[in-house]
Design a protein around this motif. Sequence first.
Motif, PDB file in Angstrom:
ATOM      1  N   GLU A 163       0.827  -1.202   0.000  1.00  0.00           N
ATOM      2  CA  GLU A 163       0.000   0.000   0.000  1.00  0.00           C
ATOM      3  C   GLU A 163       0.863   1.254   0.000  1.00  0.00           C
ATOM      4  N   ARG A 164       1.969   1.207   0.709  1.00  0.00           N
ATOM      5  CA  ARG A 164       2.888   2.356   0.702  1.00  0.00           C
ATOM      6  C   ARG A 164       3.485   2.549  -0.700  1.00  0.00           C
ATOM      7  N   LEU A 165       3.779   1.452  -1.371  1.00  0.00           N
ATOM      8  CA  LEU A 165       4.299   1.559  -2.731  1.00  0.00           C
ATOM      9  C   LEU A 165       3.244   2.130  -3.668  1.00  0.00           C
ATOM     10  N   ARG A 166       1.982   1.767  -3.437  1.00  0.00           N
ATOM     11  CA  ARG A 166       0.905   2.323  -4.257  1.00  0.00           C
ATOM     12  C   ARG A 166       0.811   3.837  -4.056  1.00  0.00           C
ATOM     13  N   GLN A 167       0.903   4.266  -2.807  1.00  0.00           N
ATOM     14  CA  GLN A 167       0.851   5.700  -2.525  1.00  0.00           C
ATOM     15  C   GLN A 167       2.048   6.413  -3.144  1.00  0.00           C
ATOM     16  N   MET A 168       3.188   5.762  -3.131  1.00  0.00           N
ATOM     17  CA  MET A 168       4.376   6.338  -3.763  1.00  0.00           C
ATOM     18  C   MET A 168       4.153   6.479  -5.266  1.00  0.00           C
ATOM     19  N   GLY A 169       3.536   5.462  -5.877  1.00  0.00           N
ATOM     20  CA  GLY A 169       3.246   5.530  -7.297  1.00  0.00           C
ATOM     21  C   GLY A 169       2.279   6.641  -7.627  1.00  0.00           C
ATOM     22  N   ASN A 170       1.315   6.881  -6.727  1.00  0.00           N
ATOM     23  CA  ASN A 170       0.335   7.948  -6.948  1.00  0.00           C
ATOM     24  C   ASN A 170       0.911   9.331  -6.695  1.00  0.00           C
ATOM     25  N   ALA A 171       2.080   9.382  -6.052  1.00  0.00           N
ATOM     26  CA  ALA A 171       2.641  10.677  -5.681  1.00  0.00           C
ATOM     27  C   ALA A 171       3.174  11.462  -6.876  1.00  0.00           C
ATOM     28  N   GLY A 172       3.203  10.795  -8.057  1.00  0.00           N
ATOM     29  CA  GLY A 172       3.653  11.497  -9.267  1.00  0.00           C
ATOM     30  C   GLY A 172       5.150  11.413  -9.430  1.00  0.00           C
ATOM     31  N   ARG A 173       5.667  12.304 -10.247  1.00  0.00           N
ATOM     32  CA  ARG A 173       7.083  12.309 -10.599  1.00  0.00           C
ATOM     33  C   ARG A 173       7.508  10.907 -11.004  1.00  0.00           C
ATOM     34  N   ASN A 174       8.621  10.412 -10.478  1.00  0.00           N
ATOM     35  CA  ASN A 174       9.081   9.107 -10.957  1.00  0.00           C
ATOM     36  C   ASN A 174       8.589   7.951 -10.107  1.00  0.00           C
ATOM     37  N   GLY A 175       7.726   8.207  -9.120  1.00  0.00           N
ATOM     38  CA  GLY A 175       7.231   7.124  -8.283  1.00  0.00           C
ATOM     39  C   GLY A 175       6.421   6.111  -9.052  1.00  0.00           C
ATOM     40  N   GLY A 176       5.693   6.575 -10.080  1.00  0.00           N
ATOM     41  CA  GLY A 176       4.863   5.678 -10.859  1.00  0.00           C
ATOM     42  C   GLY A 176       5.649   4.655 -11.651  1.00  0.00           C
TER      43      GLY A 176
END
Length: 482
Positions: A163-176
């Motif tokens: 879930e933390r990785l999902r939130q990181m992906g949603n954070a934009g920039r290169n997280g996705g």
Amino acid sequence: MNFEGVFKQIDDILWKDAGCSTALDYVEQSSWILFLKYLDDMEQTRELKAELAGEDYHRFIDERHQWSAWAMPKDSAGNYDHTRALVGQDLLDFVNTDLWPYLSRFKERYDTNTIEYKVGVIFSEISNKITSGYTLRGVIEQVDNLHFQTAQDKHEMSALYEERLRQMGNAGRNGGEYYTARPLIRTIIKVLKPQIGETFYDGAAGSCGFPCEAYLYMHDHTRPGTTDEQTLQTHTFYAKELKGLAYIIGMMNMILHGIESPNVIKTNTLAEPLSDIQPRDQVDVIGANPPFGGAEREEIQQNFPIKSSETAYMFLQHFIKMLKPGGRAGIVIKNTFLSNSDNASVALRKKLLTECNLTTVLDLPSGVFTGTGVKTVVLFFRKGEPTKKVWYYQLDKHFTKTHPMTEADLAEFLQLQATKAESEHSWNLDTATLDANYDLSVKNPNKVEEVDDRTPQEIASVLVELNKENTDLLKQIMKMMG
């Protein structure tokens, strides 16, 4: 144990530190601390099992660098000893100049197939960004509330880490770049059905969602009293990742999911010439979401027979070559691949259709990969036989950050895919009807268009009513404004 509450506390603490400014920083910095606590619990469990069996067990982290020595020292009653706990600059100095060099040297001391070596790799690739020893002390005290002794603990922890990785992906920039929606990965794995004894590979691993989900799927099919689990641990999962942070997060993610010594290599997968891949390198199953929209240097492009600057096109060629005859794959790619008329797109579609059986195309809406707006498809294919018929399924739904995809959204796809049945959302394409461009565009012939069967008078009355409502609303606003 409230895992979620603990992580919220950790993020609140890191938010105040000058060295952590993004969701990526929060995940990275909490991860290495979490990982050390996980290792301590793992060694405690091994120690207890050895004791019960009347055997000796020697921890691979020496006493001075164990969690209970520097992070959370205990008094004689087993309670947290505040007087012995390092804090402030003393804590920072120990972590940066003592603990980090000690752990990073594991890379030189141990065999590459051991968890000790993986520890050395992790602490060679990342650094401590936390600038305040008081912040670090606060995070350590929160992490110490987490435990990994039971299977339930590990399951909850791995789910929360995802879930933390999902939130990181949603954070934009290169997280996705690092995150693919887990409901989509789980669905792809269910279609591929990897079996114990087969090898599974992802050459663009990111946070290792595909091998993690494949492990969970295969672990559920292990047979008691066999060597199945040992096979999964050592000879099943292989992954490659280029970017340092993704590589570290992916390796820790696999360890948290139960794969103690992940076979993850930090390398540019595309730098390996296709001609160098030998039968001994090939695998049974591939699941991957290679980066789209990227470009590689000219010398990298020369490694591939079909020349293209599009990263995803090179990865698709790599994956086809990496499959054993009869091997199967589920690959996420931009939907423009199906219809682009440039030479590389046409040549690659021809290669896919002639060398592999493209059994299924899953058409996804743009909201699956939040923050990108990119429409994608999943290509399911089996190597070694040409394609005669392609089954399509169009997922006709809308997803956002607040309304993400769930496995329930893909339930109909899984049900129909088993028999390649036709429906309002699915259809078959005979490849004999394709033109010279091998155009595989998503064109649903079965979709029922909604027809507005209202009379002109009914439509006009609705418009009059809407106009009246707007006029009344405007009058109220003008009245409020005096």
